[in-house]
Design an enzyme around this catalytic site. Sequence first.
Site, PDB file in Angstrom:
ATOM      1  N   CYS A 217      -2.252  -0.571   7.575  1.00  0.00           N
ATOM      2  CA  CYS A 217      -1.430   0.638   7.487  1.00  0.00           C
ATOM      3  C   CYS A 217      -1.478   1.444   8.785  1.00  0.00           C
ATOM      4  CB  CYS A 217      -1.867   1.483   6.296  1.00  0.00           C
ATOM      5  SG  CYS A 217      -1.506   0.693   4.713  1.00  0.00           S
TER       6      CYS A 217
ATOM      7  N   GLU B  76       0.886   3.824   1.905  1.00  0.00           N
ATOM      8  CA  GLU B  76       1.396   4.192   3.229  1.00  0.00           C
ATOM      9  C   GLU B  76       2.589   3.329   3.630  1.00  0.00           C
ATOM     10  OE1 GLU B  76      -3.199   4.426   3.645  1.00  0.00           O
ATOM     11  OE2 GLU B  76      -1.743   3.321   2.435  1.00  0.00           O
TER      12      GLU B  76
ATOM     13  N   HIS C 272       0.840  -1.196   0.000  1.00  0.00           N
ATOM     14  CA  HIS C 272       0.000   0.000   0.000  1.00  0.00           C
ATOM     15  C   HIS C 272       0.881   1.256   0.000  1.00  0.00           C
ATOM     16  CE1 HIS C 272      -3.793  -2.027   1.895  1.00  0.00           C
ATOM     17  NE2 HIS C 272      -3.285  -2.735   0.899  1.00  0.00           N
TER      18      HIS C 272
ATOM     19  N   CYS D  93      -5.979   1.854   5.889  1.00  0.00           N
ATOM     20  CA  CYS D  93      -6.640   0.627   6.323  1.00  0.00           C
ATOM     21  C   CYS D  93      -6.077   0.218   7.684  1.00  0.00           C
ATOM     22  CB  CYS D  93      -6.414  -0.488   5.296  1.00  0.00           C
ATOM     23  SG  CYS D  93      -4.719  -1.103   5.238  1.00  0.00           S
TER      24      CYS D  93
END
Length: 147
Positions: free
Chosen positions: A89, A58, A56, A86
């Site tokens: 993260c 992040e 992701h 999410c």
Amino acid sequence: MEQQNKDEQYMRKALAEAQQAFDEGEIPIGAVVVCQDHIIARAHNLTETLHDVTAHAEMQAITAAANELGGKYLTDCTLYVTVEPCTMCAGALGWSQIPRIVYGCRDEKRGYHDYAPHALHPKCTVTAGILEEECRQLMQEFFKQKR
């Protein structure tokens, strides 16, 4: 420069990363990490490119920022991300001890706020809704094209 203006300026940089993800066929989420008014990391989703569900924006930004700083804690940094992190993260951001997160639009299906509201570091502050409509529109356009 007023904080709102700074937040919008850096969110535009995160949106540029999200647009790059969009152009590459990735879910269009972008992130930048800012330390002392300097961008030290830029990232976007790479889950398709790397065949890695953890890639992701992040997570990529945390790793890049930690490498730039030479340590695992991001205690003097702010993360700007186009979509609410999410749970995964948020947990990683909590471990990084980042003191501030700024995001564009909520993630109604997977956002940490509903599923893991205590995952962030206890001293972390969150600012939501910066360039919210632009962030939401990019996501909606991506999924509209996929359908």
